[in-house]
Design a protein around this motif. Structure first.
Motif, PDB file in Angstrom:
ATOM      1  N   ARG A  82     -38.001 -13.737  30.098  1.00  0.00           N
ATOM      2  CA  ARG A  82     -37.674 -14.932  30.874  1.00  0.00           C
ATOM      3  C   ARG A  82     -37.713 -16.162  29.994  1.00  0.00           C
ATOM      4  O   ARG A  82     -36.838 -17.018  30.049  1.00  0.00           O
ATOM      5  N   LEU A 135     -33.193  -9.604  34.985  1.00  0.00           N
ATOM      6  CA  LEU A 135     -34.109 -10.703  34.676  1.00  0.00           C
ATOM      7  C   LEU A 135     -33.429 -11.790  33.885  1.00  0.00           C
ATOM      8  O   LEU A 135     -33.570 -12.977  34.167  1.00  0.00           O
ATOM      9  N   ARG A 156     -38.515 -27.199  26.691  1.00  0.00           N
ATOM     10  CA  ARG A 156     -38.136 -26.790  25.343  1.00  0.00           C
ATOM     11  C   ARG A 156     -38.587 -27.780  24.285  1.00  0.00           C
ATOM     12  O   ARG A 156     -38.889 -27.407  23.162  1.00  0.00           O
ATOM     13  N   GLU A 194     -30.211 -34.907  21.523  1.00  0.00           N
ATOM     14  CA  GLU A 194     -28.967 -35.530  21.979  1.00  0.00           C
ATOM     15  C   GLU A 194     -28.581 -34.969  23.349  1.00  0.00           C
ATOM     16  O   GLU A 194     -28.201 -35.705  24.263  1.00  0.00           O
ATOM     17  N   ALA A 195     -28.711 -33.657  23.483  1.00  0.00           N
ATOM     18  CA  ALA A 195     -28.371 -33.019  24.758  1.00  0.00           C
ATOM     19  C   ALA A 195     -29.301 -33.511  25.867  1.00  0.00           C
ATOM     20  O   ALA A 195     -28.862 -33.876  26.963  1.00  0.00           O
ATOM     21  N   ASN A 243     -22.252 -29.893  18.805  1.00  0.00           N
ATOM     22  CA  ASN A 243     -23.634 -29.724  19.255  1.00  0.00           C
ATOM     23  C   ASN A 243     -23.766 -28.418  20.035  1.00  0.00           C
ATOM     24  O   ASN A 243     -23.397 -28.341  21.198  1.00  0.00           O
ATOM     25  N   GLU A 286     -31.267 -29.472  14.141  1.00  0.00           N
ATOM     26  CA  GLU A 286     -31.250 -28.900  15.486  1.00  0.00           C
ATOM     27  C   GLU A 286     -32.044 -29.753  16.460  1.00  0.00           C
ATOM     28  O   GLU A 286     -31.668 -29.927  17.611  1.00  0.00           O
ATOM     29  N   PHE A 290     -26.166 -26.947  21.393  1.00  0.00           N
ATOM     30  CA  PHE A 290     -27.003 -26.939  22.586  1.00  0.00           C
ATOM     31  C   PHE A 290     -26.230 -27.439  23.791  1.00  0.00           C
ATOM     32  O   PHE A 290     -26.285 -26.848  24.881  1.00  0.00           O
ATOM     33  N   ILE A 291     -25.477 -28.508  23.587  1.00  0.00           N
ATOM     34  CA  ILE A 291     -24.648 -28.996  24.683  1.00  0.00           C
ATOM     35  C   ILE A 291     -23.573 -27.970  25.026  1.00  0.00           C
ATOM     36  O   ILE A 291     -23.277 -27.722  26.189  1.00  0.00           O
ATOM     37  N   ALA A 332     -34.793 -16.335  27.725  1.00  0.00           N
ATOM     38  CA  ALA A 332     -33.582 -16.739  28.423  1.00  0.00           C
ATOM     39  C   ALA A 332     -33.557 -18.243  28.644  1.00  0.00           C
ATOM     40  O   ALA A 332     -32.505 -18.853  28.731  1.00  0.00           O
ATOM     41  N   LEU A 376     -32.276 -28.642  35.212  1.00  0.00           N
ATOM     42  CA  LEU A 376     -31.738 -28.757  33.860  1.00  0.00           C
ATOM     43  C   LEU A 376     -32.620 -29.645  33.010  1.00  0.00           C
ATOM     44  O   LEU A 376     -32.991 -29.303  31.884  1.00  0.00           O
ATOM     45  N   TYR A 424     -37.147 -25.568  15.435  1.00  0.00           N
ATOM     46  CA  TYR A 424     -35.865 -26.159  15.122  1.00  0.00           C
ATOM     47  C   TYR A 424     -35.918 -26.937  13.827  1.00  0.00           C
ATOM     48  O   TYR A 424     -36.927 -27.545  13.486  1.00  0.00           O
ATOM     49  N   PHE A 470     -35.098 -28.740  29.618  1.00  0.00           N
ATOM     50  CA  PHE A 470     -35.105 -29.391  28.311  1.00  0.00           C
ATOM     51  C   PHE A 470     -36.475 -29.954  27.982  1.00  0.00           C
ATOM     52  O   PHE A 470     -36.926 -29.926  26.841  1.00  0.00           O
ATOM     53  N   ILE A 484     -28.611 -35.781  29.474  1.00  0.00           N
ATOM     54  CA  ILE A 484     -29.044 -35.384  30.811  1.00  0.00           C
ATOM     55  C   ILE A 484     -29.986 -36.409  31.420  1.00  0.00           C
ATOM     56  O   ILE A 484     -29.877 -36.752  32.600  1.00  0.00           O
ATOM     57  N   GLN A 498     -30.005 -32.477  17.555  1.00  0.00           N
ATOM     58  CA  GLN A 498     -28.983 -32.025  18.501  1.00  0.00           C
ATOM     59  C   GLN A 498     -29.561 -31.775  19.878  1.00  0.00           C
ATOM     60  O   GLN A 498     -28.964 -32.131  20.904  1.00  0.00           O
ATOM     61  N   ILE A 499     -30.722 -31.145  19.912  1.00  0.00           N
ATOM     62  CA  ILE A 499     -31.313 -30.812  21.201  1.00  0.00           C
ATOM     63  C   ILE A 499     -31.747 -32.089  21.917  1.00  0.00           C
ATOM     64  O   ILE A 499     -31.627 -32.208  23.138  1.00  0.00           O
ATOM     65  N   ALA A 516     -32.655 -15.615  35.032  1.00  0.00           N
ATOM     66  CA  ALA A 516     -33.126 -16.780  34.285  1.00  0.00           C
ATOM     67  C   ALA A 516     -31.976 -17.731  33.992  1.00  0.00           C
ATOM     68  O   ALA A 516     -32.167 -18.928  33.860  1.00  0.00           O
TER      69      ALA A 516
END
Lengths: 217, 217
Positions: free
Chosen positions: B57, A56, B161, B87-88, A148, B81, A150-151, B60, B154, B77, B158, B92, B84-85, A60
């Motif tokens: 799941r 699983l 999240r 930024e990522a 970073n 954080e 996360f990246i 993950a 992807l 977060y 994000f 994208i 940072q997240i 994922a």
DNA sequence: TAGTTCTAAATTGCATTCAATTATGTCTTT
DNA sequence: AAAGACATAATTGAATGCAATTTAGAACTA
């Protein structure tokens, strides 16, 4: 006979997961191969429950894919998909290079250089396995250099997913040496601390990588 | 009393997963909230097994995080954080806008416009829930317009999240209208079919989004 | 009263069992 | 011999049970 999953008091499911990643990355479990829970359970000397959990998690992450009908398989991609997945990876790697360049610390620089030394050593010795490992470490240090997590995690995930396909590029010693040289150029571009130089450098690096991967798959 | 998980002959575990995502995205399950298997099992009228699978799941995917010792929680977060997240996500989204612009088809263009109409309608009606849903759809159409399902996936990840944190930006009707206007500008930049214009447009869109999200969290 | 230790409850990891769905193989029928 | 239908085996989804570990609480001691 049960495989000896290195039991550092890891939960069983995690140990199985790690072992499967290993098996896939070294090509022991080839893309498209179907994995059945009962079979793996027997192999690992565990019940289906932790095996199921490992499958699983991997699904994922995109390392395994759940088929339309039944069964879970090692992800395999058409050339079209492979090109798409590399395009995605490409974007992320470029972002990593750009960010790493803009935030480069002395420590990161040393780590990248040290990793590259390992790559050259392995390449010159013609040690394919050693090179694959060193190459992995080299790229990971760049990811970490972004500052970073996360990246970095994202880039790592793509690396895991594309591992089996990239590995096929490396057949003879010459391939390893060529890759090490590419590293060298990429490194200098990142060390320039100039975002544009770094992203352009990674762009050409990835373009080269993609064409080699497509040729080998 | 068991929640009526919309049973479209989906596997139970998937239905539970979907419901949890929903609960988290609308803020019913706030970040940091601990989820226990037995409790959820009772709530969904199922056994712990499918609940466990759903939690796995989600973990993950990074929507839930497994604590050091015990318990699985809704990801929360620190401001660091969060930055940072974002930024990522930023990286994208910019890549998506650039690629979508360069490959824009008439169909994609219509889909994006149609989604934007929904956003405006909901915003003008002051319908927060409706707007959140429409906003989601708007961004998804841009992702799909890249023609690259991996990048689209992807970006979606994000979005899931960061959902709870972005949702906090939308408090009053004025917030909704402002977001709809931002969409308008972003759309025009993408429709220019010029990569640079599109990525610059997304860049300012995301910068605005981040500052609002940080202000609200 | 604060701190420590011991006991009980809660929670999780894993195993086992049961049920349902899908695949496989054989037997029929034309 | 090919095609279809039925029966059986294989495999997955879900439930239950059990053991071990962690948390919480109470009782005891200083």
């Amino acid at each position: 006979m049960a495989d000896n999953v290195q039991n550092q008091s890891l939960p069983l499911a995690r140990a199985i997961e790690a072992q499967l990643v290993e098996d896939i990355s070294i090509g022991l479990l080839e893309p498209g191969r179907r994995l059945d829970e009962a079979g793996l359970a027997q192999r690992f000397g565990a019940s289906r429950t932790p095996v199921r959990e490992a499958l699983l998690r991997l699904a994922a992450q995109g390392i395994l894919v759940e088929g339309e009908r039944r069964g879970i398989r090692v992800a395999e991609y058409t050339r079209e998909e492979l090109s798409q997945i590399f395009e995605a990876m490409h974007e992320i790697e470029i972002a990593c290079a750009r960010i790493a360049a803009s935030r480069l610390t002395l420590l990161s620089r040393h780590e990248i250089e040290a990793a590259q030394v390992e790559c050259i050593t392995a390449a010159e010795a013609g040690d394919r396995t050693g090179f694959l490992r060193a190459n992995e470490a080299f790229h990971q240090t760049i990811y970490r250099a972004t500052g970073n997590p996360f990246i970095a995690e994202l880039a790592s995930d793509f690396r895991r997913r594309t591992g089996p396909f990239r590995a096929k590029k490396f057949v003879v010693k010459q391939d390893l040496l060529a890759a090490a040289e590419s590293h060298e150029r990429l490194m200098q571009d990142i060390f320039s601390k100039d975002s544009t130089t770094a992203s352009n450098g990674m762009m050409s690096y990835m373009t080269e990588s993609l064409s080699k991967a497509l040729a080998a798959n």
